[in-house]
Design a protein around this motif. Structure first.
Motif, short mmCIF file in Angstrom:
data_model
loop_
_atom_site.label_atom_id
_atom_site.label_comp_id
_atom_site.label_asym_id
_atom_site.label_seq_id
_atom_site.Cartn_x
_atom_site.Cartn_y
_atom_site.Cartn_z
N GLN A 2 0.81 -1.21 0.00
CA GLN A 2 0.00 0.00 0.00
C GLN A 2 0.85 1.27 0.00
O GLN A 2 0.33 2.34 -0.27
N MET A 3 2.11 1.15 0.33
CA MET A 3 3.02 2.30 0.33
C MET A 3 4.04 2.11 -0.79
O MET A 3 4.18 1.01 -1.33
N VAL A 4 4.80 3.17 -1.10
CA VAL A 4 5.84 3.03 -2.13
C VAL A 4 6.87 2.01 -1.67
O VAL A 4 7.04 1.76 -0.47
N LYS A 5 7.54 1.38 -2.61
CA LYS A 5 8.44 0.25 -2.33
C LYS A 5 9.48 0.55 -1.27
O LYS A 5 9.68 -0.24 -0.35
N GLU A 6 10.17 1.67 -1.38
CA GLU A 6 11.24 1.98 -0.42
C GLU A 6 10.68 2.09 1.00
O GLU A 6 11.27 1.57 1.95
N PHE A 7 9.53 2.72 1.13
CA PHE A 7 8.87 2.88 2.42
C PHE A 7 8.41 1.52 2.93
O PHE A 7 8.63 1.15 4.09
N ASN A 8 7.77 0.76 2.06
CA ASN A 8 7.25 -0.56 2.38
C ASN A 8 8.36 -1.50 2.88
O ASN A 8 8.18 -2.21 3.87
N ASP A 9 9.50 -1.50 2.21
CA ASP A 9 10.60 -2.38 2.58
C ASP A 9 11.09 -2.10 4.00
O ASP A 9 11.38 -3.02 4.76
N VAL A 10 11.17 -0.83 4.36
CA VAL A 10 11.64 -0.46 5.70
C VAL A 10 10.61 -0.84 6.76
O VAL A 10 10.93 -1.44 7.77
N VAL A 11 9.35 -0.51 6.51
CA VAL A 11 8.30 -0.72 7.51
C VAL A 11 8.12 -2.20 7.84
O VAL A 11 7.87 -2.55 8.99
N PHE A 12 8.27 -3.07 6.86
CA PHE A 12 8.03 -4.49 7.11
C PHE A 12 9.30 -5.29 7.40
O PHE A 12 9.26 -6.51 7.46
N SER A 13 10.43 -4.60 7.62
CA SER A 13 11.65 -5.34 7.96
C SER A 13 12.42 -4.72 9.14
O SER A 13 13.10 -5.43 9.85
N ALA A 14 12.32 -3.43 9.36
CA ALA A 14 13.11 -2.75 10.41
C ALA A 14 12.47 -2.97 11.78
O ALA A 14 11.29 -3.27 11.89
N PRO A 15 13.27 -2.79 12.83
CA PRO A 15 12.73 -2.96 14.19
C PRO A 15 11.71 -1.88 14.56
O PRO A 15 11.72 -0.77 14.02
N ILE A 16 10.83 -2.24 15.49
CA ILE A 16 9.77 -1.34 15.96
C ILE A 16 10.35 -0.36 16.98
O ILE A 16 11.26 -0.71 17.75
N ASP A 17 9.81 0.84 17.02
CA ASP A 17 10.20 1.91 17.94
C ASP A 17 11.66 2.34 17.80
O ASP A 17 12.32 2.67 18.79
N VAL A 18 12.15 2.32 16.57
CA VAL A 18 13.48 2.84 16.25
C VAL A 18 13.29 3.75 15.03
O VAL A 18 12.67 3.33 14.05
N VAL A 19 13.81 4.96 15.09
CA VAL A 19 13.66 5.88 13.97
C VAL A 19 14.54 5.40 12.81
O VAL A 19 15.74 5.18 12.98
N GLN A 20 13.91 5.22 11.65
CA GLN A 20 14.60 4.75 10.45
C GLN A 20 14.72 5.90 9.46
O GLN A 20 13.80 6.67 9.28
N GLY A 21 15.84 5.99 8.81
CA GLY A 21 15.97 6.99 7.77
C GLY A 21 17.24 7.78 7.88
O GLY A 21 18.06 7.49 8.73
N PRO A 22 17.38 8.69 7.00
CA PRO A 22 16.45 9.13 5.96
C PRO A 22 16.27 8.09 4.85
O PRO A 22 17.21 7.46 4.42
N ILE A 23 15.01 7.94 4.42
CA ILE A 23 14.62 7.05 3.32
C ILE A 23 14.12 7.94 2.19
O ILE A 23 13.15 8.67 2.35
N ASP A 24 14.80 7.87 1.05
CA ASP A 24 14.42 8.71 -0.09
C ASP A 24 13.41 7.99 -0.98
O ASP A 24 13.60 6.83 -1.34
N THR A 25 12.32 8.70 -1.31
CA THR A 25 11.30 8.21 -2.24
C THR A 25 11.00 9.31 -3.23
O THR A 25 11.58 10.40 -3.17
N GLN A 26 10.05 9.06 -4.11
CA GLN A 26 9.64 10.05 -5.10
C GLN A 26 9.01 11.29 -4.46
O GLN A 26 8.93 12.34 -5.07
N PHE A 27 8.57 11.17 -3.18
CA PHE A 27 7.91 12.27 -2.50
C PHE A 27 8.88 13.16 -1.72
O PHE A 27 8.54 14.27 -1.35
N GLY A 28 10.04 12.63 -1.44
CA GLY A 28 11.03 13.36 -0.65
C GLY A 28 11.78 12.41 0.26
O GLY A 28 11.89 11.22 -0.02
#
Length: 185
Positions: A146-172
């Motif tokens: 449901q989200m762009v690929k780069e965002f989706n990959d991070v959300v479904f693999s990175a640990p919970i309650d840890v700030v991830q990024g910066p993640i660059d997508t077409q939106f910024g």
């Protein structure tokens, strides 16, 4: 036109569709009517089997089509209906340098004792260019795809309650805080 008496009798004696087609001995045109015996038990069974086969082929084909459509729909959209889900918040800014500066500020304040989610929501409200900034960057719950690929990959693999990024997508550039994840396997 000359009609003989036999032709006239034949024309008058021809049964209508509502009349029985059985030949009678008193009919003057018995030679034109086909005498039919009632169908035997075997022929009735064969006819019933043929009707059953037609029904099964018809409804079986419909069932096959419906099953095929269902399978393709599940393959295309199933991950959005079933399977894992996640909840996340994000901060969207124009470039990675701005995102990194905000991440450093979050890390510094959390190390000083500030609650992570509250600090993240405060900075999202203040700095994010996404409409979700009105809700502290909260994106709610969503499924894979449901989200762009780069965002989706991070959300479904990175640990919970840890700030991830910066993640660059077409939106910024995003900072992502995964707040929950459910694995419905």
């Amino acid at each position: 036109i000359m009609l003989s008496a036999a032709t006239l009798n034949c024309a008058l004696a021809t049964p209508t569709p509502r009349q029985s087609r059985r030949a009678t001995t008193s009919s003057p045109c018995a030679h034109r009517l086909v005498a039919r015996a009632p169908p035997s038990r075997a022929s009735r069974l064969v006819a019933r089997a043929a009707d059953t086969e037609t029904v099964l082929l018809t409804y079986g084909s419909i069932g096959l089509v419906v099953t095929s459509i269902g399978w393709f729909a599940y393959r295309a959209f199933g991950s959005m209906m079933f399977g894992p889900s996640a909840s996340a918040s994000h901060i969207l800014v124009k470039d990675a340098a701005s995102a990194q500066a905000l991440k450093d500020e979050i890390d510094r304040d959390v190390a000083g004792g500030a609650p992570l989610r509250a600090k993240f929501a405060q900075l999202a409200t203040k700095h994010s260019t996404c409409p979700s900034s009105k809700k502290g960057g909260d994106l709610g719950t969503f499924k894979p795809g449901q989200m762009v690929k780069e965002f989706n990959d991070v959300v479904f693999s990175a640990p919970i309650d840890v700030v991830q990024g910066p993640i660059d997508t077409q939106f910024g550039s995003h900072l992502i805080l995964i707040t929950a994840r459910e694995d419905d396997e």
